[in-house]
Design a protein around this motif. Structure first.
Motif, short mmCIF file in Angstrom:
data_model
loop_
_atom_site.label_atom_id
_atom_site.label_comp_id
_atom_site.label_asym_id
_atom_site.label_seq_id
_atom_site.Cartn_x
_atom_site.Cartn_y
_atom_site.Cartn_z
N GLU A 241 -17.14 35.05 -47.88
CA GLU A 241 -17.07 36.12 -48.86
C GLU A 241 -18.45 36.67 -49.20
N ALA A 242 -19.44 35.78 -49.27
CA ALA A 242 -20.80 36.21 -49.61
C ALA A 242 -21.35 37.19 -48.56
N LEU A 243 -21.09 36.91 -47.30
CA LEU A 243 -21.55 37.81 -46.24
C LEU A 243 -20.82 39.15 -46.29
N ASN A 244 -19.52 39.10 -46.57
CA ASN A 244 -18.76 40.34 -46.71
C ASN A 244 -19.29 41.16 -47.89
N ALA A 245 -19.59 40.49 -48.98
CA ALA A 245 -20.14 41.18 -50.15
C ALA A 245 -21.48 41.82 -49.80
N ARG A 246 -22.33 41.09 -49.11
CA ARG A 246 -23.62 41.64 -48.70
C ARG A 246 -23.43 42.91 -47.86
N ASP A 247 -22.50 42.84 -46.93
CA ASP A 247 -22.23 44.01 -46.08
C ASP A 247 -21.76 45.20 -46.91
N GLU A 248 -20.93 44.95 -47.90
CA GLU A 248 -20.43 46.03 -48.75
C GLU A 248 -21.54 46.62 -49.62
#
Length: 190
Positions: free
Chosen positions: A2-9
């Motif tokens: 989730e943290a990587l997805n959040a960073r991407d967003e």
């Protein structure tokens, strides 16, 4: 993750609006966690540490640059002072921010963590007592206070905070249960 997805967003949000201060600040927190040795979510990105620190610092500089609200900018500057290891300045800035925005939980956590780093046990004690006396204890504030109030001279308060937290919120948050049990151990209740 989730943290990587959040960073991407957050990065996508900045592509859409290059002056989106809050997205930069969220990236700062991501990269700050990425370089913190005590974080479970650290080292999700395979980059050299100095590059991660550069990304963290760049994100924070942009958050400050593009933040138009002077109070929020002050909160961001508190993080800049903290990143530069000037915890006393950071604490002054975040405390000033909280005077204007007393219900901002993220700032409360920042203030409490800075107090912990500076060893300000008396201030943590006063903050804890104030929250309890005003009946403002929430599952989130209890969790943070349980982590901060490790003071062998305050065994009774530690015990009371742990028990009250478990009674009120024990079913809501496994982290709180863990922190409360740690607090009871610190208080000598094995």
């Amino acid at each position: 993750y989730e943290a990587l997805n959040a960073r991407d967003e957050f990065e996508r949000a900045i592509e859409l609006d290059p002056e989106f201060a809050q997205a930069y600040m969220r990236l700062y927190w991501f990269w700050g966690t990425e370089v913190a040795s005590n974080q479970m979510l650290a080292n999700l990105v395979d980059l050299p540490r100095d590059e991660k620190i550069a990304k963290r610092d760049d994100a924070l500089a942009n958050a400050i640059r593009y933040q138009s609200d002077p109070f929020t900018q002050e909160f961001y500057r508190a993080h800049q002072a903290w990143a530069n290891l000037d915890q006393r300045k950071a604490l002054r800035l975040v405390t000033s921010y909280l005077e204007e925005r007393p219900n901002e939980f993220g700032a409360f956590v920042t203030q409490l963590n800075l107090m912990r780093e500076l060893g300000l046990r008396t201030e943590i004690l006063e903050l804890t007592r104030g929250i309890i006396e005003r009946d403002e204890l929430t599952v989130d504030s209890a969790n943070q206070l349980l982590q901060a109030l490790r003071n062998p001279e305050q065994r009774d308060l530690m015990r009371d905070l742990a028990i009250e937290s478990l009674e009120r919120f024990g079913d809501d948050d496994f982290s709180l249960v863990y922190q409360a049990h740690r607090m009871l151990l610190w208080a000598g209740d094995i």
